[in-house]
Design a protein around this motif. Structure first.
Motif, PDB file in Angstrom:
ATOM      1  N   ILE A 104       7.436  14.394 -20.652  1.00 54.43           N
ATOM      2  CA  ILE A 104       8.471  13.477 -20.181  1.00 54.43           C
ATOM      3  C   ILE A 104       9.376  14.206 -19.194  1.00 54.43           C
ATOM      4  O   ILE A 104       9.920  15.273 -19.494  1.00 54.43           O
ATOM      5  N   ALA A 105       9.538  13.634 -18.006  1.00 52.68           N
ATOM      6  CA  ALA A 105      10.357  14.259 -16.962  1.00 52.68           C
ATOM      7  C   ALA A 105      11.826  14.283 -17.384  1.00 52.68           C
ATOM      8  O   ALA A 105      12.367  13.257 -17.808  1.00 52.68           O
ATOM      9  N   PRO A 106      12.473  15.443 -17.293  1.00 56.66           N
ATOM     10  CA  PRO A 106      13.910  15.484 -17.616  1.00 56.66           C
ATOM     11  C   PRO A 106      14.713  14.664 -16.616  1.00 56.66           C
ATOM     12  O   PRO A 106      14.325  14.518 -15.451  1.00 56.66           O
ATOM     13  N   ASP A 107      15.833  14.136 -17.071  1.00 57.91           N
ATOM     14  CA  ASP A 107      16.648  13.262 -16.215  1.00 57.91           C
ATOM     15  C   ASP A 107      17.095  13.961 -14.938  1.00 57.91           C
ATOM     16  O   ASP A 107      17.123  13.361 -13.866  1.00 57.91           O
ATOM     17  N   TRP A 108      17.458  15.252 -15.079  1.00 62.23           N
ATOM     18  CA  TRP A 108      17.958  15.956 -13.894  1.00 62.23           C
ATOM     19  C   TRP A 108      16.867  16.058 -12.825  1.00 62.23           C
ATOM     20  O   TRP A 108      17.145  15.959 -11.629  1.00 62.23           O
ATOM     21  N   TRP A 109      15.619  16.245 -13.240  1.00 59.73           N
ATOM     22  CA  TRP A 109      14.516  16.370 -12.292  1.00 59.73           C
ATOM     23  C   TRP A 109      14.276  15.037 -11.582  1.00 59.73           C
ATOM     24  O   TRP A 109      14.151  14.978 -10.360  1.00 59.73           O
ATOM     25  N   SER A 143      12.210   1.072 -11.711  1.00 57.52           N
ATOM     26  CA  SER A 143      12.107   0.594 -13.089  1.00 57.52           C
ATOM     27  C   SER A 143      11.773  -0.894 -13.126  1.00 57.52           C
ATOM     28  O   SER A 143      10.947  -1.351 -13.933  1.00 57.52           O
ATOM     29  N   TYR A 144      12.402  -1.663 -12.244  1.00 54.70           N
ATOM     30  CA  TYR A 144      12.154  -3.104 -12.176  1.00 54.70           C
ATOM     31  C   TYR A 144      10.700  -3.394 -11.804  1.00 54.70           C
ATOM     32  O   TYR A 144      10.070  -4.299 -12.370  1.00 54.70           O
ATOM     33  N   ILE A 190       5.900  12.082 -16.778  1.00 56.60           N
ATOM     34  CA  ILE A 190       6.068  10.625 -16.842  1.00 56.60           C
ATOM     35  C   ILE A 190       7.540  10.324 -17.049  1.00 56.60           C
ATOM     36  O   ILE A 190       8.303  11.174 -17.528  1.00 56.60           O
ATOM     37  N   ASP A 191       7.956   9.113 -16.676  1.00 56.82           N
ATOM     38  CA  ASP A 191       9.319   8.694 -16.985  1.00 56.82           C
ATOM     39  C   ASP A 191       9.290   7.638 -18.088  1.00 56.82           C
ATOM     40  O   ASP A 191       8.220   7.279 -18.607  1.00 56.82           O
ATOM     41  N   PHE A 192      10.458   7.164 -18.471  1.00 59.79           N
ATOM     42  CA  PHE A 192      10.593   6.233 -19.588  1.00 59.79           C
ATOM     43  C   PHE A 192       9.767   4.967 -19.375  1.00 59.79           C
ATOM     44  O   PHE A 192       9.066   4.504 -20.282  1.00 59.79           O
ATOM     45  N   ASP A 193       9.807   4.412 -18.172  1.00 60.65           N
ATOM     46  CA  ASP A 193       9.081   3.168 -17.882  1.00 60.65           C
ATOM     47  C   ASP A 193       7.568   3.366 -17.888  1.00 60.65           C
ATOM     48  O   ASP A 193       6.821   2.407 -18.115  1.00 60.65           O
ATOM     49  N   ASP A 194       7.121   4.596 -17.643  1.00 65.33           N
ATOM     50  CA  ASP A 194       5.678   4.875 -17.655  1.00 65.33           C
ATOM     51  C   ASP A 194       5.059   4.662 -19.032  1.00 65.33           C
ATOM     52  O   ASP A 194       3.860   4.405 -19.142  1.00 65.33           O
TER      53      ASP A 194
END
Length: 650
Positions: A104-109, A143-144, A190-194
């Motif tokens: 999971i990609a960190p938010d800062w990245w 995200s949308y 990956i991000d949250f939406d992934d």
């Protein structure tokens, strides 16, 4: 537990597709959990065949506790229960070998990449596209797309939901989306939406994976269905479209800013085959007149789809009249609310049975101030204290270090806010140096050997110029409001918010908080007096922690909760409905959430004059409920110079 006929019908309905429309206070959670217990204990369905989706992790934990009491901890643990994201992530990790290599990609990245994409491209920023929007807006846009199953090589979905990109070239947005995805893939992130999009893609393209999931879950149950996104519908269809049981309330769909789509629940009967609708419309929470007002708010909508469902019915008696109040000013409004709370407590009402619900967190500032002045304990833990918001703490920290040059805590907070690229090694070395010289960090940064290094010098000097200028203003006894505005201006803090806020929907509220702290400060002759006032508020807040306390929170945070007494202040135009949300119908549903929280007493209020003595109108929903002639009658005493006026609504 004793169930109503409608609740029994929901619990006993097992095979097939069911929509349970459950209005506020109708016992939907009990029905949801009892149905799972019935399926396992009475129908012999294996717990592992049930997939139960909740809106939040907390809701999942609370439901599992209830279920454990009904069927035992072991059986309850076999039910797959959790948010859709957590379930999707777990199944992908378990059944997809390729997915196990992802992290999971960190938010800062993520934010750094999005920020780079939005800025102008150059040698130092090869990915820059100069898009013309902020990183938070690009994040929300991506995200949308994903919540609607749109990949970067598909035709992008651009409509009123993403109006802040309407002026941007679709080809630029597509390139930004594509580059963001490519950089993630290159680093196996990956991000949250992934979690949902990759789960959807896997179900759609991998027959073996789909069969494993479909064979596992014979029954799908979804709580808070009004707050699901479009991708959730398509995932459910791929897993099992024949035994779907959803519970929710279209009237309480309030999360569009995280891609929730109220049409999911309104159109459920057309989306799945042979749907049976069960309506839980008996309200066990509120008095009859509160329920009637809640119904009226929804009935005033032009949306014809709302009318296909029954209004709520109270099982309780009429109770106290609803109180509508108009005040001379926002401050006068909260003075009166705090006095009412004080009187109710003296008459035996517990503080924790009273709540003040606001549209945005920034509006809690004056409330916290008023309650602290009266020594009324209050709790802001469900949302966040206004004075603990990042933007407020940042500005107050600059003020504190200007007043006290030895305040190392404030120094640590502001040295890289906004970012001056004075990294961790720099600050660690500065800490060592200041300790060796037995001096404050601010004094140390003036003489540290690092100060002469070219790579630090300009950024150190720009920081010191800000602090020295603020120190001069402290000595000149500048009005606290002007002082705070000068901090905002010298830091270009509004641009900082716009460039560093992760989601587009959060930017207006952060700016509102900045404006509110400046407005509060303007009442004080100098910054020292204002900071002493803040210390007093925070001290009283700390002392009231864990005590019987008035609950203060946003309307969003109040969903699912209830109290004997609820205050709904600031029902002015541009606040309720709020001007940061173009979807008036969602604002209507949010107002419904607030109105339906109290059991016994409801106080709705607004004010006539803003801080510049300009007349502010009441919000649309107040106009609809009371009507223009009655509002004129209520408003006239304030126009004649009175401080407040009240109207009992039955």
């Amino acid at each position: 537990m004793k169930l109503t006929d409608e609740q029994k019908e929901a619990v006993l309905s097992i095979d097939g597709n069911y929509l349970v429309m459950a209005s506020a206070g109708s016992g939907k959670t009990s029905s949801f959990v009892t149905r799972i217990a019935y399926m396992i204990q009475e129908k012999g369905i294996s717990p592992s065949e049930i997939l139960a989706i909740t809106f939040t992790k907390k809701a999942s934990e609370e439901m599992k506790k209830r279920l454990s009491k009904m069927i035992g901890k072991n059986n309850a643990s076999l039910v797959s229960m959790g948010t859709f994201h957590s379930i999707a992530y777990r199944l992908l990790k378990t059944l997809d070998d390729e997915f196990t290599k992802q992290k999971i990609a960190p938010d800062w990245w993520r934010f750094q990449i999005l920020n780079d994409l939005c800025k102008e491209g150059n040698d130092k920023n090869p990915h820059g596209l100069n898009i013309g929007i902020m990183a938070g807006q690009l994040s929300s846009f991506v995200s949308y797309q994903k919540s609607n199953m749109i990949h970067y090589d598909d035709e992008l979905l651009i409509d009123e939901n993403v109006g802040y990109v309407s002026h941007v070239s679709p080809s630029l947005l597509k390139e930004a989306y594509k580059t963001y995805e490519r950089l993630k893939e290159q680093t196996r992130q990956i991000d949250f939406d992934d979690m949902l999009l990759k789960f959807y893609d896997k179900l759609k393209t991998d027959t073996s994976f789909k069969n494993k999931v479909s064979n596992q879950y014979k029954y799908i149950m979804v709580d808070e269905f009004q707050d699901t996104s479009k991708i959730v519908i398509d995932i459910i269809k791929l897993i099992n479209p024949t035994n779907v049981f959803v519970v929710g309330d279209f009237r309480q769909s309030i999360y569009k800013f995280i891609n929730a789509n109220v049409e999911n629940i309104l159109n459920f009967g057309n989306t799945f085959d042979d749907v049976k609708t069960i309506e839980l419309n008996k309200n066990f929470r509120s008095s009859e007149n509160i329920v009637n007002l809640s119904n009226k708010i929804i009935e005033m909508s032009d949306n014809e789809k709302y009318k296909q469902f029954k209004p709520s019915e109270s099982v309780n008696k009429k109770g106290e009249d609803i109180n509508f109040s108009i005040y001379e000013s926002e401050y006068r409004q909260f003075e009166d609310i705090s006095s009412k709370i004080e009187k109710m407590n003296e008459d035996g009402k517990a503080f924790n049975e009273m709540a003040i619900l606001v549209r945005t967190n920034a509006q809690t500032a004056i409330i916290e101030e008023m309650l602290a002045e009266k020594d009324i304990p209050y709790d802001v833990s469900k949302s966040m204290s206004f004075f603990d918001r990042k933007e407020v703490l940042d500005l107050l920290s600059y003020a504190r270090i200007a007043v006290d040059q030895n305040d190392d805590v404030s120094f640590r907070r502001v040295i890289n806010t906004p970012n001056r690229y004075l990294g961790k090694k720099f600050t660690d070395d500065l800490e060592v140096f200041s300790s060796s010289k037995d001096m404050s960090l601010l004094n140390a940064i003036r003489i540290t050997p690092q100060n002469s290094e070219w790579k630090f010098r300009n950024n150190i000097n720009s920081f010191l110029r800000v602090i020295d200028d603020l120190k001069t203003q402290v000595e000149s006894n500048v009005n606290a409001g002007r002082f705070m505005k000068n901090i905002v201006r010298s830091l270009n803090y509004i641009s900082y918010i716009e460039n560093t806020t992760a989601t587009a929907s959060s930017i207006p509220e952060k700016i509102e908080s900045v404006e509110k702290i400046c407005e509060m400060a303007s009442k004080f002759p100098n910054i020292r007096a204002f900071l002493a006032h803040i210390i007093s508020i925070k001290d009283k807040q700390r002392k009231s922690k864990g005590k019987d306390a008035v609950q203060i929170m946003t309307l969003h945070s109040s969903k699912g909760l209830e109290w004997d007494v609820v205050f709904l202040p600031n029902n002015n135009e541009e606040i309720m409905p709020h001007n940061m949300n173009s979807d008036v119908e969602e604002e209507r549903r949010l107002f419904y959430v607030g109105v339906s929280r109290p059991r016994k007493e409801l106080y709705i209020s607004w004010y006539l004059y803003d801080r510049d003595a300009v007349i502010k109108q009441e919000g649309q929903f107040i106009q609809e409920v009371l009507g223009e002639s009655l509002l004129t009658e209520i408003r006239n005493p304030i126009l004649r110079g009175e401080k407040e006026n009240h109207y009992k609504y039955d």
